[in-house]
Write a protein that holds these residues in place. Structure first.
Motif, PDB file in Angstrom:
ATOM      1  N   ALA A   1       0.814  -1.213   0.000  1.00  0.00           N
ATOM      2  CA  ALA A   1       0.000   0.000   0.000  1.00  0.00           C
ATOM      3  C   ALA A   1       0.848   1.264   0.000  1.00  0.00           C
ATOM      4  CB  ALA A   1      -0.936   0.011   1.213  1.00  0.00           C
ATOM      5  N   GLU A   2       2.160   1.093  -0.053  1.00  0.00           N
ATOM      6  CA  GLU A   2       3.061   2.242  -0.057  1.00  0.00           C
ATOM      7  C   GLU A   2       3.644   2.438  -1.446  1.00  0.00           C
ATOM      8  OE1 GLU A   2       5.996   1.832   2.947  1.00  0.00           O
ATOM      9  OE2 GLU A   2       4.552   1.438   4.551  1.00  0.00           O
ATOM     10  N   LEU A   3       3.584   3.655  -1.944  1.00  0.00           N
ATOM     11  CA  LEU A   3       4.152   3.970  -3.245  1.00  0.00           C
ATOM     12  C   LEU A   3       5.605   4.400  -3.047  1.00  0.00           C
ATOM     13  CD1 LEU A   3       3.347   4.217  -6.260  1.00  0.00           C
ATOM     14  CD2 LEU A   3       2.927   6.650  -5.831  1.00  0.00           C
ATOM     15  N   PRO A   4       6.569   3.656  -3.608  1.00  0.00           N
ATOM     16  CA  PRO A   4       7.976   3.999  -3.381  1.00  0.00           C
ATOM     17  C   PRO A   4       8.373   5.274  -4.119  1.00  0.00           C
ATOM     18  CG  PRO A   4       7.810   2.259  -5.007  1.00  0.00           C
ATOM     19  CD  PRO A   4       6.415   2.478  -4.479  1.00  0.00           C
ATOM     20  N   THR A   5       9.470   5.855  -3.716  1.00  0.00           N
ATOM     21  CA  THR A   5      10.000   7.016  -4.437  1.00  0.00           C
ATOM     22  C   THR A   5      10.771   6.570  -5.672  1.00  0.00           C
ATOM     23  OG1 THR A   5      11.968   6.992  -3.021  1.00  0.00           O
ATOM     24  CG2 THR A   5      10.141   8.444  -2.372  1.00  0.00           C
ATOM     25  N   SER A   6      11.333   5.371  -5.618  1.00  0.00           N
ATOM     26  CA  SER A   6      12.032   4.823  -6.775  1.00  0.00           C
ATOM     27  C   SER A   6      12.005   3.305  -6.696  1.00  0.00           C
ATOM     28  CB  SER A   6      13.473   5.334  -6.837  1.00  0.00           C
ATOM     29  OG  SER A   6      14.187   4.930  -5.694  1.00  0.00           O
ATOM     30  N   VAL A   7      12.163   2.670  -7.851  1.00  0.00           N
ATOM     31  CA  VAL A   7      12.076   1.220  -7.890  1.00  0.00           C
ATOM     32  C   VAL A   7      12.945   0.685  -9.020  1.00  0.00           C
ATOM     33  CG1 VAL A   7      10.059   1.211  -9.415  1.00  0.00           C
ATOM     34  CG2 VAL A   7      10.482  -0.750  -7.953  1.00  0.00           C
ATOM     35  N   ALA A   8      13.565  -0.461  -8.800  1.00  0.00           N
ATOM     36  CA  ALA A   8      14.304  -1.179  -9.830  1.00  0.00           C
ATOM     37  C   ALA A   8      13.582  -2.489 -10.089  1.00  0.00           C
ATOM     38  CB  ALA A   8      15.740  -1.439  -9.387  1.00  0.00           C
ATOM     39  N   VAL A   9      13.213  -2.729 -11.329  1.00  0.00           N
ATOM     40  CA  VAL A   9      12.494  -3.937 -11.721  1.00  0.00           C
ATOM     41  C   VAL A   9      13.468  -4.846 -12.465  1.00  0.00           C
ATOM     42  CG1 VAL A   9      10.530  -4.873 -12.984  1.00  0.00           C
ATOM     43  CG2 VAL A   9      10.353  -2.614 -11.914  1.00  0.00           C
ATOM     44  N   LEU A  10      13.651  -6.057 -11.977  1.00  0.00           N
ATOM     45  CA  LEU A  10      14.537  -7.019 -12.620  1.00  0.00           C
ATOM     46  C   LEU A  10      13.726  -7.946 -13.504  1.00  0.00           C
ATOM     47  CD1 LEU A  10      16.319  -5.954 -10.267  1.00  0.00           C
ATOM     48  CD2 LEU A  10      17.342  -8.238 -10.159  1.00  0.00           C
ATOM     49  N   GLY A  11      14.023  -7.947 -14.791  1.00  0.00           N
ATOM     50  CA  GLY A  11      13.313  -8.821 -15.712  1.00  0.00           C
ATOM     51  C   GLY A  11      12.748  -8.056 -16.889  1.00  0.00           C
ATOM     52  N   GLY A  12      12.479  -8.777 -17.973  1.00  0.00           N
ATOM     53  CA  GLY A  12      11.960  -8.136 -19.171  1.00  0.00           C
ATOM     54  C   GLY A  12      10.711  -8.789 -19.707  1.00  0.00           C
ATOM     55  N   GLY A  13       9.993  -9.540 -18.846  1.00  0.00           N
ATOM     56  CA  GLY A  13       8.744 -10.163 -19.267  1.00  0.00           C
ATOM     57  C   GLY A  13       7.568  -9.212 -19.170  1.00  0.00           C
ATOM     58  N   VAL A  14       6.374  -9.738 -19.438  1.00  0.00           N
ATOM     59  CA  VAL A  14       5.171  -8.908 -19.471  1.00  0.00           C
ATOM     60  C   VAL A  14       4.915  -8.218 -18.143  1.00  0.00           C
ATOM     61  CG1 VAL A  14       2.663  -8.956 -19.699  1.00  0.00           C
ATOM     62  CG2 VAL A  14       4.066 -10.235 -21.304  1.00  0.00           C
ATOM     63  N   ILE A  15       4.960  -8.970 -17.046  1.00  0.00           N
ATOM     64  CA  ILE A  15       4.645  -8.392 -15.737  1.00  0.00           C
ATOM     65  C   ILE A  15       5.693  -7.366 -15.326  1.00  0.00           C
ATOM     66  CG2 ILE A  15       4.367  -8.908 -13.286  1.00  0.00           C
ATOM     67  CD1 ILE A  15       2.998 -11.494 -14.089  1.00  0.00           C
ATOM     68  N   ALA A  16       6.965  -7.649 -15.610  1.00  0.00           N
ATOM     69  CA  ALA A  16       8.022  -6.687 -15.287  1.00  0.00           C
ATOM     70  C   ALA A  16       7.810  -5.378 -16.040  1.00  0.00           C
ATOM     71  CB  ALA A  16       9.392  -7.278 -15.635  1.00  0.00           C
ATOM     72  N   VAL A  17       7.494  -5.470 -17.318  1.00  0.00           N
ATOM     73  CA  VAL A  17       7.277  -4.270 -18.129  1.00  0.00           C
ATOM     74  C   VAL A  17       6.013  -3.533 -17.687  1.00  0.00           C
ATOM     75  CG1 VAL A  17       6.809  -3.444 -20.473  1.00  0.00           C
ATOM     76  CG2 VAL A  17       8.547  -5.197 -20.096  1.00  0.00           C
ATOM     77  N   GLU A  18       4.977  -4.291 -17.327  1.00  0.00           N
ATOM     78  CA  GLU A  18       3.747  -3.661 -16.830  1.00  0.00           C
ATOM     79  C   GLU A  18       4.024  -2.862 -15.562  1.00  0.00           C
ATOM     80  OE1 GLU A  18       0.984  -6.868 -16.335  1.00  0.00           O
ATOM     81  OE2 GLU A  18       0.069  -6.553 -18.299  1.00  0.00           O
ATOM     82  N   PHE A  19       4.763  -3.466 -14.635  1.00  0.00           N
ATOM     83  CA  PHE A  19       5.075  -2.780 -13.379  1.00  0.00           C
ATOM     84  C   PHE A  19       5.925  -1.541 -13.634  1.00  0.00           C
ATOM     85  CE2 PHE A  19       3.441  -6.271 -10.905  1.00  0.00           C
ATOM     86  CZ  PHE A  19       3.134  -5.692  -9.674  1.00  0.00           C
ATOM     87  N   ALA A  20       6.909  -1.652 -14.512  1.00  0.00           N
ATOM     88  CA  ALA A  20       7.774  -0.507 -14.811  1.00  0.00           C
ATOM     89  C   ALA A  20       6.954   0.633 -15.406  1.00  0.00           C
ATOM     90  CB  ALA A  20       8.879  -0.931 -15.775  1.00  0.00           C
ATOM     91  N   SER A  21       6.071   0.307 -16.330  1.00  0.00           N
ATOM     92  CA  SER A  21       5.223   1.318 -16.960  1.00  0.00           C
ATOM     93  C   SER A  21       4.308   1.987 -15.942  1.00  0.00           C
ATOM     94  CB  SER A  21       4.385   0.665 -18.067  1.00  0.00           C
ATOM     95  OG  SER A  21       3.425   1.559 -18.579  1.00  0.00           O
ATOM     96  N   MET A  22       3.675   1.173 -15.098  1.00  0.00           N
ATOM     97  CA  MET A  22       2.745   1.695 -14.107  1.00  0.00           C
ATOM     98  C   MET A  22       3.445   2.595 -13.098  1.00  0.00           C
ATOM     99  SD  MET A  22       1.803   0.903 -10.679  1.00  0.00           S
ATOM    100  CE  MET A  22       2.064  -0.860 -10.459  1.00  0.00           C
ATOM    101  N   MET A  23       4.605   2.169 -12.611  1.00  0.00           N
ATOM    102  CA  MET A  23       5.341   2.974 -11.638  1.00  0.00           C
ATOM    103  C   MET A  23       5.789   4.305 -12.231  1.00  0.00           C
ATOM    104  SD  MET A  23       5.571   1.786  -8.585  1.00  0.00           S
ATOM    105  CE  MET A  23       4.971   0.311  -7.759  1.00  0.00           C
ATOM    106  N   ALA A  24       6.263   4.275 -13.463  1.00  0.00           N
ATOM    107  CA  ALA A  24       6.705   5.518 -14.106  1.00  0.00           C
ATOM    108  C   ALA A  24       5.551   6.501 -14.266  1.00  0.00           C
ATOM    109  CB  ALA A  24       7.326   5.206 -15.466  1.00  0.00           C
ATOM    110  N   LYS A  25       4.373   5.991 -14.599  1.00  0.00           N
ATOM    111  CA  LYS A  25       3.204   6.856 -14.750  1.00  0.00           C
ATOM    112  C   LYS A  25       2.776   7.466 -13.416  1.00  0.00           C
ATOM    113  CE  LYS A  25       1.256   4.537 -18.810  1.00  0.00           C
ATOM    114  NZ  LYS A  25       0.126   3.713 -19.330  1.00  0.00           N
ATOM    115  N   CYS A  26       3.182   6.829 -12.324  1.00  0.00           N
ATOM    116  CA  CYS A  26       2.829   7.314 -10.987  1.00  0.00           C
ATOM    117  C   CYS A  26       3.963   8.137 -10.367  1.00  0.00           C
ATOM    118  CB  CYS A  26       2.464   6.141 -10.086  1.00  0.00           C
ATOM    119  SG  CYS A  26       0.920   5.319 -10.543  1.00  0.00           S
ATOM    120  N   PHE A  27       4.824   8.696 -11.214  1.00  0.00           N
ATOM    121  CA  PHE A  27       5.908   9.598 -10.771  1.00  0.00           C
ATOM    122  C   PHE A  27       6.953   8.897  -9.919  1.00  0.00           C
ATOM    123  CE2 PHE A  27       1.890  12.119 -10.852  1.00  0.00           C
ATOM    124  CZ  PHE A  27       2.146  12.833 -12.010  1.00  0.00           C
ATOM    125  N   VAL A  28       7.119   7.596 -10.110  1.00  0.00           N
ATOM    126  CA  VAL A  28       8.138   6.849  -9.381  1.00  0.00           C
ATOM    127  C   VAL A  28       9.368   6.705 -10.281  1.00  0.00           C
ATOM    128  CG1 VAL A  28       8.745   4.628  -8.328  1.00  0.00           C
ATOM    129  CG2 VAL A  28       6.435   5.566  -8.043  1.00  0.00           C
TER     130      VAL A  28
END
Length: 242
Positions: free
Chosen positions: A152-179
């Motif tokens: 329930a906590e939105l991080p200030t920054s995040v590193a996503v390891l992996g290049g599959g669908v879920i990894a890319v989805e999470f990276a996209s979503m976090m970036a859109k949320c100013f992370v």
């Protein structure tokens, strides 16, 4: 279809879609409010803490209902209960018998073919691939996709390891949320089943959102008691999980 619970979908596929739906709702709310990006970021963090979890749960339930509806429209029978496989009697035209323990009774299903599809769970390896470095799984800091989705906590920054669908989805979503978001994966591991043109276009779109790409393979992960998670190559991401 025999399913042990009334809801459908495993934590990897369904949960990631629910996360995207919840994040999209919160991001859209911030866009309507307007204001400077810094103000939007602060408002979003507060809104995420109070509204993200109920929105995610609501999205999961909605998707489960839609799945059930589609199956029924297609003429698929849904049996809720736990199943056990047994060999059917020799006199039966079908070689398999599926015994389903329902809430109040037992039901038997005969079948010529049986597909065991129990859903999926995130793989949590003990060491980083290609190294001898142990992964220090840490709540709210170094997590798999399911644990990250439930935070329930939105991080200030995040590193996503992996290049599959879920990894890319999470990276996209976090970036859109100013992370501040980094995607760590090799070129060949970035959605390898897509055509090269689509991979290039998607990569460009992610970079436009602010996602940073690191093609180097991490040699180790560190999770100090406070402050930051880092790799041995020096990429540091303060205050977040990955």
């Amino acid at each position: 279809v025999v399913e042990a619970k009334k809801t459908f979908g495993g934590p990897t596929g369904l949960t990631s879609k629910a996360v995207l739906a919840a994040a999209k709702t919160l991001s859209a709310a911030m866009s309507q409010v307007g204001g400077e990006q810094r103000q939007q970021r602060m408002r979003l963090r507060k809104l995420w803490y109070s509204r993200y979890t109920p929105l995610r749960v609501e999205a999961e339930l909605s998707q489960a209902r839609e799945t059930r509806s589609r199956l029924r429209r297609a003429g698929v029978s849904i049996v809720v209960g736990t199943a056990a496989l047994e060999r059917a009697p020799a006199s039966s035209p079908h070689p398999h018998r599926v015994v389903v323990q329902r809430s109040s009774r037992t039901q038997e299903l005969l079948a010529k073919h049986v597909v065991v599809a129990t859903g999926s769970r995130p793989h949590r390896p003990e060491v980083l691939k290609g190294t001898n470095s142990t992964i220090p799984w840490t709540p709210k800091r170094i997590m798999d996709a399911t644990a990250a989705a439930k935070s329930a906590e939105l991080p200030t920054s995040v590193a996503v390891l992996g290049g599959g669908v879920i990894a890319v989805e999470f990276a996209s979503m976090m970036a859109k949320c100013f992370v501040g978001t980094s995607l760590i994966c090799s070129e060949e591991a970035f959605l390898p089943w897509l055509e090269p043109e689509l991979r290039t276009a998607l990569r460009s779109r992610l970079q436009q959102l602010g996602v940073q790409f690191f093609p180097q393979k991490p040699l180790a992960l560190y999770a100090p008691a406070k402050g930051e998670v880092s790799t041995t190559r020096g990429e540091r991401r303060k205050g977040g999980g990955g």
